[in-house]
Design an enzyme around this catalytic site. Structure first.
Site, PDB file in Angstrom:
ATOM      1  CE1 TYR A  21      -3.729   2.531   0.877  1.00 15.79           C
ATOM      2  CE2 TYR A  21      -1.977   3.574   2.137  1.00 15.79           C
ATOM      3  CZ  TYR A  21      -3.225   3.623   1.550  1.00 15.79           C
ATOM      4  OH  TYR A  21      -3.968   4.774   1.629  1.00 15.79           O
ATOM      5  CD  GLU A  65      -6.036   4.770  -1.119  1.00 16.09           C
ATOM      6  OE1 GLU A  65      -6.043   4.663   0.108  1.00 16.09           O
ATOM      7  OE2 GLU A  65      -7.085   4.757  -1.809  1.00 16.09           O
TER       8      GLU A  65
END
Length: 392
Positions: A109, A197
């Site tokens: 992530y 993101e």
């Protein structure tokens, strides 16, 4: 302004960032052609809506043939999808992204955002990327690392080394990590992003770093700097109230409360919402008509507020400098009469032409509640929103 995944990836590709081969399909009949163009084999069909959590809600499917791809895309297009991130609201699927499946060795992530408390960019990374990242944040927050990054100096060498260690990426791949990070920061800054993101960022079986999914938010106040992105801004599906506000040059943000706010000046608008909260109420919107709004702009501002069915009262808070109080008063009367409005209007006016504005409101014969100061006005607005009697 949020953009679709395929739009975010198109931007990333211009910076030579690796993403899976893919095609966007908006017409079901183009599915087979798209499948052939990306090489066939095992592919992923991804519904394009402006929300995360699609995988857990049936918005991401694996297919193994052009027939399966065509059937899956046909079923998705035109249907509606809701996820745990949409608060039970569903969105029509107008585009589907068909991508090649990637062999995954490890998921990560990575996100870049703005930390306003630190007044800097913030890099967030975790070696536990994927669909369960929210659970990681809740149950094992120590596995998520945050690294403040100076806007002018960018990522420094020691920070890159630390990030590589925290992601548990082999040292021999550190060069690829560093290169990817630098490119992502270039995208973030050059495109005026407020969020970038990547979840997941994957390490493939061939030791390549590939962006498997991307969420990007752009600052729509910076449109004038990005003519190359105008097609994205123009193609956005925005709610009718926001479209109307944009048309008439009004600063508007929809909120979840039941007290509509019409204010001139961003600072006064924030103070107005704070006053409502302090008195126990919830603002339904931020709406700044600016310092020199016309009667037409004011009228449209009221229509935007009243289009929200949750609004139980309207709080008008005007400090007249360039903005004249009598223009606001005329706008209030015009809207109330035209739309036959029966909810309470709480008005606090000060400044230019305030005496004339009060005369206009008093002579209108309408049930408009005037307040002498902002504290009283906020108190009246909260009481009115709860159906309580107001004793002036």
């Amino acid at each position: 302004m949020r953009v679709y995944e395929f739009q975010a990836k198109d931007i990333l590709k211009t910076y030579s960032i690796c993403v899976p081969r893919g095609r966007v399909v908006s017409v079901a009949g183009d599915a087979r052609t798209a499948y052939k163009e990306i090489g066939g084999g095992r592919c992923v069909v991804k519904a394009q809506i402006l929300a995360g959590g699609r995988g857990k809600s049936g918005g991401v499917r694996l297919v193994n043939s052009s027939e399966e791809a065509a059937a899956c895309i046909s079923n998705m297009l035109g249907s509606r999808l809701s996820t745990y991130q949409t608060n039970q609201e569903s969105f029509e699927i107008k585009h589907v992204l068909l991508e090649e499946a990637v062999s995954i060795q490890k998921e990560f992530y990575l996100a870049i955002t703005i930390d306003r408390s630190l007044q800097s960019l913030l890099l967030i990374v975790s070696a536990e990327g994927g669909v369960a990242i929210e659970e990681v944040a809740k149950k094992t927050p120590e596995k998520i690392f945050k690294e403040p990054v100076d806007l002018f100096f960018g990522l420094l060498p020691f920070q890159l080394r630390r990030i590589t260690e925290r992601l548990m990426i082999p040292a021999k791949l550190s060069g690829k990590v560093n290169e990817l990070m630098e490119k992502l920061f270039s995208v973030f800054i050059n495109k005026d992003c407020s969020l970038l993101e990547i979840n997941p960022l994957v390490l493939t079986e061939n030791n390549e770093l590939v962006v498997l999914d991307a969420k990007m938010e752009l600052d729509d106040n910076a449109i004038f700097r990005h003519p190359e992105l105008e097609h994205i801004f123009e193609g956005q599906d925005i709610p009718p109230d926001e479209a109307l506000a944009k048309k008439y040059g009004l600063s508007y943000i929809h909120l979840d409360g039941d007290i509509g706010c019409l204010v001139n000046g961003a600072g006064l608008a924030m103070a107005t919402m704070d006053s409502i909260k302090l008195c126990g109420g919830e603002p339904a919107n931020f709406l700044d008509v600016g310092g020199n709004a016309s009667l037409e702009q004011v009228t449209q501002a009221f229509k935007i507020i009243l289009s929200d069915r949750k609004v139980k009262t309207v709080f008008i808070n005007i400090f007249g400098g360039i903005m004249k109080c009598d223009v606001i008063a005329e706008g209030v009367i015009r809207v109330v009469k035209e739309a036959d409005i029966h909810i309470p209007f709480i008005v606090r006016l000060e400044g230019t032409n305030v005496d004339l504005a009060r005369e206009i409101l008093d002579d209108s014969g309408l049930k408009i509640i005037s307040a002498g100061n902002m504290k009283d006005a906020a108190h009246f607005a909260v009481k009115a929103s709860k159906g309580e009697y107001i004793n002036q």
